[in-house]
Design an enzyme around this catalytic site. Structure first.
Site, mmCIF file in Angstrom:
data_model
loop_
_atom_site.group_PDB
_atom_site.id
_atom_site.type_symbol
_atom_site.label_atom_id
_atom_site.label_comp_id
_atom_site.label_asym_id
_atom_site.label_seq_id
_atom_site.Cartn_x
_atom_site.Cartn_y
_atom_site.Cartn_z
ATOM 1 N N LYS A 178 37.145 -32.034 1.655
ATOM 2 C CA LYS A 178 35.174 -32.920 2.905
ATOM 3 C C LYS A 178 36.116 -34.278 2.507
ATOM 4 O O LYS A 178 36.342 -34.910 1.252
ATOM 5 C CB LYS A 178 34.751 -31.817 1.228
ATOM 6 C CG LYS A 178 32.933 -32.830 2.532
ATOM 7 C CD LYS A 178 31.915 -33.301 1.244
ATOM 8 C CE LYS A 178 32.176 -34.794 0.707
ATOM 9 N NZ LYS A 178 32.489 -35.474 1.106
ATOM 10 N N GLU A 254 40.278 -39.714 -9.575
ATOM 11 C CA GLU A 254 40.924 -41.316 -9.495
ATOM 12 C C GLU A 254 39.351 -41.497 -9.591
ATOM 13 O O GLU A 254 39.253 -42.012 -8.108
ATOM 14 C CB GLU A 254 41.828 -41.446 -8.676
ATOM 15 C CG GLU A 254 42.374 -41.855 -9.324
ATOM 16 C CD GLU A 254 41.917 -43.650 -8.133
ATOM 17 O OE1 GLU A 254 41.182 -44.316 -8.162
ATOM 18 O OE2 GLU A 254 43.109 -43.724 -6.879
ATOM 19 N N CYS A 289 40.087 -49.271 -5.308
ATOM 20 C CA CYS A 289 39.838 -49.169 -6.608
ATOM 21 C C CYS A 289 40.650 -50.092 -7.650
ATOM 22 O O CYS A 289 40.918 -50.369 -8.681
ATOM 23 C CB CYS A 289 39.835 -48.054 -7.116
ATOM 24 S SG CYS A 289 40.331 -47.129 -6.624
ATOM 25 N N GLU A 390 32.490 -52.976 -11.359
ATOM 26 C CA GLU A 390 33.696 -52.903 -10.343
ATOM 27 C C GLU A 390 32.717 -53.272 -9.016
ATOM 28 O O GLU A 390 32.596 -53.493 -8.309
ATOM 29 C CB GLU A 390 33.922 -51.904 -9.701
ATOM 30 C CG GLU A 390 35.040 -51.484 -9.090
ATOM 31 C CD GLU A 390 35.662 -50.797 -8.789
ATOM 32 O OE1 GLU A 390 34.397 -48.847 -8.865
ATOM 33 O OE2 GLU A 390 36.693 -49.855 -8.408
HETATM 34 P P1 ADP Z 1 31.949 -44.783 -3.096
HETATM 35 O O1 ADP Z 1 30.959 -45.289 -3.644
HETATM 36 O O2 ADP Z 1 33.143 -45.114 -2.868
HETATM 37 O O3 ADP Z 1 31.194 -44.044 -1.165
HETATM 38 P P2 ADP Z 1 31.304 -42.334 -3.853
HETATM 39 O O4 ADP Z 1 31.649 -41.248 -5.266
HETATM 40 O O5 ADP Z 1 29.929 -42.086 -3.468
HETATM 41 O O6 ADP Z 1 32.248 -43.180 -3.702
HETATM 42 O O7 ADP Z 1 32.125 -41.121 -2.611
HETATM 43 C C1 ADP Z 1 33.252 -40.424 -2.801
HETATM 44 C C2 ADP Z 1 33.398 -39.217 -2.383
HETATM 45 O O8 ADP Z 1 32.777 -38.927 -2.719
HETATM 46 C C3 ADP Z 1 33.082 -38.820 -0.505
HETATM 47 O O9 ADP Z 1 33.328 -38.172 -0.025
HETATM 48 C C4 ADP Z 1 31.499 -38.316 -1.060
HETATM 49 O O10 ADP Z 1 30.835 -37.979 0.030
HETATM 50 C C5 ADP Z 1 31.771 -37.452 -2.095
HETATM 51 N N1 ADP Z 1 30.529 -37.363 -2.843
HETATM 52 C C6 ADP Z 1 29.765 -38.212 -3.184
HETATM 53 N N2 ADP Z 1 28.480 -38.081 -3.944
HETATM 54 C C7 ADP Z 1 28.896 -36.485 -4.038
HETATM 55 C C8 ADP Z 1 28.516 -35.517 -4.751
HETATM 56 N N3 ADP Z 1 27.231 -34.880 -5.311
HETATM 57 N N4 ADP Z 1 29.052 -34.134 -4.362
HETATM 58 C C9 ADP Z 1 30.073 -33.857 -4.066
HETATM 59 N N5 ADP Z 1 30.653 -35.430 -3.565
HETATM 60 C C10 ADP Z 1 30.433 -36.443 -3.435
#
Ligand code: ADP
Length: 488
Positions: A178, A254, A289, A390
């Site tokens: 995903k 990560e 990061c 960050e």
């Molecule tokens: P960033 O702040 O870099 O966008 P996120 O952690 O929000 O970091 O997102 C990184 C990945 O995690 C993306 O693919 C996002 O769609 C996914 N993501 C965000 N929230 C969730 C969740 N609750 N469950 C599963 N995947 C998630």
């Protein structure tokens, strides 16, 4: 090249291009212009479930292939993805905003994981273990964990994918990927590569969604998923880890960082200034990061270093990714822009001084995008949020220090532990400081970051597990001991 002609926007499940079961779609935007770039399937739990079922079926045969056969598929994908470098880079610049030359470099690096793990697939050794009983034999083998759910971020839309799927496929796992909602096109472009080189149906599936929580939940509750591989924020990582505990799913994460960039008096001056600019501003505009988050300069050269640094930062060309000469593009969205500005304004209010940049760029060509001026902050203290959080943007807080011991303590005084950098010519100091820094990566006179050959990952709240190196494939394998009593 500013159009999407290479991917359809459909998801890739069981070797086929499909719409979401609901028929819903969402729009991908160019962060530099705000323009709609493409329409992509907006999948949900049902789509994720189907992809997981197909991956689970495909696991039966993929995991039993001779490793060299899996290796051959990865080699073919390496070659085709290398040929597709420019098309994939085009997709990256359209959906992520990074300058096209940087995007090409990213694809060039991303394919390296296919190459590396094509080799590692053939080197998953077991062991014969001496038994304390004469008639007994003990051996250890490594086997693939099963279906992997991979969740990737938008900042390196190609690398974060190959770094996970290459070791997973090499190990014999099957994958449901995903990608981030901001950058699904690159992921679909990579799926197309694997499709065209003949990866069997179901071995790699790509599901896209605007609402990650719903798909994420399916990944976590579905018993076919044995492992979650995630790159993203520490906040979401913790959430996933808590939920993964219910079924004790394997995890490798990560997460965020707060990288110190330490400059000692004796450092090679010009090379160090260039390295600081590169690792702070020239990686997705600071949205990585491993970007330097705090620049520590020893007092003896602090004034000279900061002056040269500020001069270089002021000369950085910001713009849309397809403009020649641009090295810093936009931030991914308005939220990120606002967060970066909030950190800068709070620091200024507490006494910091912006000696370069200091705010968003809004005029002319910048009006429709999420642009932030490359910024240097001086008179910064450890208490400010800009040094504790960050930043994920083109902002460098500069701090000064006196002694080696002092800077080690200050550098380690964070809950993060991903990347760190030190610049010095003193060999004794190289070893002392590199060993004392509580970080998964230490760059010594180097700001290039990790490579395919090195295991990369975080200490403390920056993650768990390692990607790349020979360790990278082990994250996708279980260890099995076989105890055999020989027939008399
Ligand atoms: P960033 O702040 O870099 O966008 P996120 O952690 O929000 O970091 O997102 C990184 C990945 O995690 C993306 O693919 C996002 O769609 C996914 N993501 C965000 N929230 C969730 C969740 N609750 N469950 C599963 N995947 C998630």
């Amino acid at each position: 090249m500013t159009t999407v002609k290479d991917v359809s926007g459909q998801m890739y499940v069981n070797g086929q291009w499909v719409d979401a079961k609901s028929g819903k779609t969402f729009t991908v935007q160019n962060p530099a212009t705000g323009e709609a770039v493409a329409t992509v399937a907006d999948g949900g739990a049902e789509d994720a479930r189907l992809a997981i079922t197909r991956a689970s079926e495909a696991f039966k045969s993929w995991s039993r292939l001779a490793p060299v056969e899996r290796s051959r598929v990865l080699e073919k994908a390496f070659k085709l993805m290398t040929d597709r470098r420019d098309e994939l880079a085009n997709l990256i610049t359209l959906e992520n905003g990074k300058p096209i030359e940087e995007a090409k470099k990213e694809v060039g690096f991303a394919v390296g994981y296919l190459d590396w793990f094509a080799g590692e697939a053939r080197r998953v050794y077991g062991e014969m273990i001496p038994s304390h009983v004469a008639n007994r034999r003990l051996w250890m083998i490594r086997q693939p964990v099963g279906v992997v759910a991979a969740i990737t971020p938008w900042n390196f839309p190609a690398t974060m994918i190959t770094r996970k799927i290459a070791p997973a496929l090499a190990a014999g796992c099957t994958v449901v990927l995903k990608p981030a909602e901001q950058t699904p096109l690159t992921a679909l472009g990579i799926a197309k590569v694997f499709h065209e080189v003949g990866l069997p149906p179901g071995v790699l599936n790509v599901v896209t969604t605007l609402y990650p929580e719903e798909m994420g939940r399916e990944f976590l509750v579905n018993r076919h998923v044995r492992k979650i591989a995630f790159t993203g924020s520490t906040e979401v990582g913790k959430l996933l880890m808590r939920a993964a505990a219910d079924q004790l799913k394997r995890v490798s994460f990560e997460l965020g960082g707060n990288a110190p960039f330490i400059v000692f008096d004796d450092a090679d001056f010009d090379a160090t200034v260039d390295a600081a600019v590169a690792i702070k501003y020239l990686r997705v505009a600071g949205q990585s990061c491993i970007c330097a988050n705090r620049v520590y300069v020893q007092e003896g050269i602090a004034d000279r270093f900061t002056k040269a640094f500020v001069e270089k930062v002021k000369a950085i060309k910001v713009g849309t990714g397809f403009e020649p000469g641009v090295v810093v593009g936009p931030l991914i969205n308005k939220d990120t822009l606002e967060k970066v500005d909030r950190l800068v304004q709070a620091a200024v209010k507490q006494g910091a001084k912006a000696t370069a940049g200091g705010g968003p760029l809004k005029d002319g060509a910048f009006a429709k995008g999420n642009f932030y001026a490359p910024t240097v902050l001086q008179n910064v203290t450890e208490e400010m949020a800009v040094t504790r959080e960050e930043i994920f943007g083109p902002v460098a807080p500069v701090l000064t220090f006196r002694t080696e011991q002092e800077v080690i303590e200050r550098a380690n005084n964070t809950t993060y532990g991903l990347a760190s950098y030190l610049f010095t010519k003193d060999m004794g100091r190289v070893f002392r400081v590199a060993e004392a820094l509580e970080y998964g990566l230490v760059g010594v006179n180097d700001a290039g970051g990790y490579t395919h050959e090195t295991p990369f990952g975080g200490f403390k709240e920056s993650g768990i597990g390692r990607e790349g190196g020979k360790e990278g494939i082990e994250e996708y394998m279980e260890v099995k001991s076989v105890v055999v009593n020989l027939p008399k």
